[in-house]
Design a protein around this motif. Structure first.
Motif, mmCIF file in Angstrom:
data_model
loop_
_atom_site.group_PDB
_atom_site.id
_atom_site.type_symbol
_atom_site.label_atom_id
_atom_site.label_comp_id
_atom_site.label_asym_id
_atom_site.label_seq_id
_atom_site.Cartn_x
_atom_site.Cartn_y
_atom_site.Cartn_z
ATOM 1 N N ILE A 290 0.837 -1.205 0.000
ATOM 2 C CA ILE A 290 0.000 0.000 0.000
ATOM 3 C C ILE A 290 0.868 1.249 0.000
ATOM 4 O O ILE A 290 0.662 2.178 -0.796
ATOM 5 C CB ILE A 290 -0.944 -0.004 1.220
ATOM 6 N N TRP A 291 1.869 1.254 0.884
ATOM 7 C CA TRP A 291 2.712 2.439 0.978
ATOM 8 C C TRP A 291 3.681 2.575 -0.191
ATOM 9 O O TRP A 291 4.139 3.687 -0.487
ATOM 10 C CB TRP A 291 3.468 2.429 2.307
ATOM 11 N N LYS A 292 3.980 1.496 -0.886
ATOM 12 C CA LYS A 292 4.775 1.618 -2.107
ATOM 13 C C LYS A 292 4.014 2.416 -3.150
ATOM 14 O O LYS A 292 4.602 3.204 -3.904
ATOM 15 C CB LYS A 292 5.128 0.231 -2.665
ATOM 16 N N PHE A 293 2.699 2.214 -3.205
ATOM 17 C CA PHE A 293 1.876 3.024 -4.111
ATOM 18 C C PHE A 293 1.814 4.470 -3.622
ATOM 19 O O PHE A 293 1.828 5.404 -4.429
ATOM 20 C CB PHE A 293 0.468 2.441 -4.211
ATOM 21 N N VAL A 294 1.744 4.663 -2.300
ATOM 22 C CA VAL A 294 1.723 6.029 -1.759
ATOM 23 C C VAL A 294 3.008 6.760 -2.103
ATOM 24 O O VAL A 294 3.001 7.943 -2.468
ATOM 25 C CB VAL A 294 1.522 5.997 -0.225
ATOM 26 N N LYS B 275 7.135 9.397 -10.014
ATOM 27 C CA LYS B 275 7.180 9.671 -11.450
ATOM 28 C C LYS B 275 7.619 11.117 -11.638
ATOM 29 O O LYS B 275 7.480 11.946 -10.732
ATOM 30 C CB LYS B 275 5.810 9.430 -12.094
ATOM 31 N N ASP B 276 8.121 11.404 -12.816
ATOM 32 C CA ASP B 276 8.539 12.770 -13.104
ATOM 33 C C ASP B 276 7.361 13.731 -12.969
ATOM 34 O O ASP B 276 6.210 13.376 -13.229
ATOM 35 C CB ASP B 276 9.124 12.847 -14.518
ATOM 36 N N LYS B 277 7.664 14.949 -12.561
ATOM 37 C CA LYS B 277 6.614 15.942 -12.316
ATOM 38 C C LYS B 277 5.787 16.243 -13.552
ATOM 39 O O LYS B 277 4.621 16.639 -13.454
ATOM 40 C CB LYS B 277 7.264 17.231 -11.792
ATOM 41 N N SER B 278 6.348 16.009 -14.726
ATOM 42 C CA SER B 278 5.661 16.346 -15.977
ATOM 43 C C SER B 278 4.537 15.374 -16.327
ATOM 44 O O SER B 278 3.725 15.661 -17.208
ATOM 45 C CB SER B 278 6.668 16.393 -17.126
ATOM 46 N N ILE C 72 0.885 8.468 -9.776
ATOM 47 C CA ILE C 72 0.144 7.382 -9.140
ATOM 48 C C ILE C 72 0.228 7.501 -7.629
ATOM 49 O O ILE C 72 -0.744 7.277 -6.920
ATOM 50 C CB ILE C 72 0.684 6.008 -9.596
ATOM 51 N N GLY C 73 1.399 7.875 -7.134
ATOM 52 C CA GLY C 73 1.620 7.968 -5.698
ATOM 53 C C GLY C 73 0.935 9.175 -5.083
ATOM 54 O O GLY C 73 1.028 10.302 -5.602
ATOM 55 N N LEU C 74 0.242 8.942 -3.989
ATOM 56 C CA LEU C 74 -0.471 10.020 -3.309
ATOM 57 C C LEU C 74 0.485 11.085 -2.796
ATOM 58 O O LEU C 74 0.208 12.294 -2.918
ATOM 59 C CB LEU C 74 -1.285 9.439 -2.143
ATOM 60 N N ALA C 75 1.607 10.672 -2.218
ATOM 61 C CA ALA C 75 2.549 11.627 -1.644
ATOM 62 C C ALA C 75 3.091 12.586 -2.704
ATOM 63 O O ALA C 75 3.133 13.807 -2.502
ATOM 64 C CB ALA C 75 3.701 10.889 -0.965
ATOM 65 N N LEU D 90 2.672 16.707 -3.396
ATOM 66 C CA LEU D 90 3.782 17.610 -3.656
ATOM 67 C C LEU D 90 3.585 18.367 -4.970
ATOM 68 O O LEU D 90 3.836 19.580 -5.056
ATOM 69 C CB LEU D 90 5.094 16.821 -3.706
ATOM 70 N N LYS D 91 3.133 17.665 -5.997
ATOM 71 C CA LYS D 91 2.901 18.303 -7.304
ATOM 72 C C LYS D 91 1.800 19.344 -7.210
ATOM 73 O O LYS D 91 1.907 20.430 -7.806
ATOM 74 C CB LYS D 91 2.549 17.230 -8.328
#
Length: 320
Positions: free
Chosen positions: A147-151, A155-158, A162-165, A169-170
């Motif tokens: 679960i936390w691996k998905f959180v 991925k690049d900001k552009s 997928i990740g909530l964290a 930030l974005k």
């Protein structure tokens, strides 16, 4: 071995267990005297002690002996394996990470659980609120890590996240961050996973202890003008001190054996390995039986004082 064969072996073991118990009961059922009760007692205790000796004491002795041998367990090397653990840079990072885990997980989990238990005590939505924080306890550590691996997914900001964290930030205008790859903070992000799981356990035990505080003590404190933080510091915490000790020691032992989270989230890479995972790596992947055994002994040595302290505290409580 197929799953069917394993299932048959499990059935056979269960049947043998019940057969042994039945034989002991039948053999001792007619012993009514005091000496007969002792025989019946020994009939149950001796098999248990034998199993403990075979399944616990013998492997412990063998592990300690192998910790003084080389990687193939064929030559006696003295304290070389322990010297490696406390001098090699990679092993020192493992010790540092383990220290951080043992320092942060029990204290933060217990603090969160205690504060949460106090805040929701006798609240309108108490059961629902407790269920939310206890829910991670129903998930395996492997499941929690996934679960936390998905959180933490990066991925690049552009591109879409997928990740909530990183999505947060974005959204705030920051660059995305490699939570599990960036050293040394990745260890702290792994620790958060364990805290997320263990906080529910701490809350459950401490909440039950808070409810067990006698009402007359609370009322007397309120009549004396004690409230808020003073009530928490001088009444709640001292009253539940035995439960706090149990929670802290239990979570500490669990943390020292932490394996699943590291294995699932990072595989011990990027300087995130801990003692339990390093023991697995050295014993079964690097085929270094001596060093693996030495790591296991260190885990045992670290756990032993915690267990002894816990037992002494429980005896003091029973002596009251």
């Amino acid at each position: 071995m197929s799953s069917a064969e394993k299932f048959v072996q499990m059935i056979i073991c269960i049947a043998l267990f019940f057969a042994v118990v039945a034989i002991i009961l039948l053999a001792t059922s007619k012993l009514r005297s005091r000496s007969g009760e002792r025989i019946q007692f020994l009939a149950f205790v001796i098999p248990a002690l034998a199993l403990i000796a075979i399944g616990l004491l013998y492997p412990a002795i063998v592990t300690i002996y192998r910790s003084f041998q080389n990687n193939t367990a064929t030559e006696f090397v003295g304290l070389d394996n322990y010297h490696t653990i406390f001098t090699d840079s990679g092993q020192l990072r493992v010790l540092r990470n383990t220290f951080l885990w043992v320092l942060l997980v029990p204290t933060v989990s217990t603090f969160i659980g205690l504060v949460y238990a106090v805040l929701v005590d006798r609240a309108r939505m108490e059961k629902f609120a407790k269920g939310l924080i206890f829910l991670p306890m129903a998930i395996s550590l492997v499941g929690a890590s996934l679960i936390w691996k998905f959180v933490y997914d990066y991925k690049d900001k552009s591109v879409d996240q997928i990740g909530l964290a990183n999505q947060i930030l974005k959204s705030l205008g920051f660059d995305t961050y490699q939570f599990l790859l960036t050293e040394p903070w990745n260890t702290l992000f792994l620790i958060i996973i364990m805290i997320w799981v263990q906080a529910g356990f701490a809350m459950t035990i401490l909440s039950a202890s808070i409810k067990a505080i006698p009402d007359d003590i609370v009322e007397a404190a309120r009549l004396d003008g004690v409230s808020g933080l003073k009530m928490f510091r001088f009444i709640t915490v001292p009253s539940i001190r035995p439960s706090l000790i149990v929670v802290l020691t239990t979570i500490s032992i669990t943390t020292l054996k932490a394996f699943d989270i590291v294995r699932t989230a990072t595989g011990g890479n990027f300087d995130t390995s801990v003692l339990a995972y390093e023991f697995y790596v050295q014993s079964f992947r690097s085929n270094n039986a001596g060093l693996g055994a030495a790591l296991a002994v260190i885990i045992f040595v670290l756990v032993l004082p915690i267990v002894v302290y816990n037992v002494r505290q429980m005896r003091k409580l029973e002596g009251r």
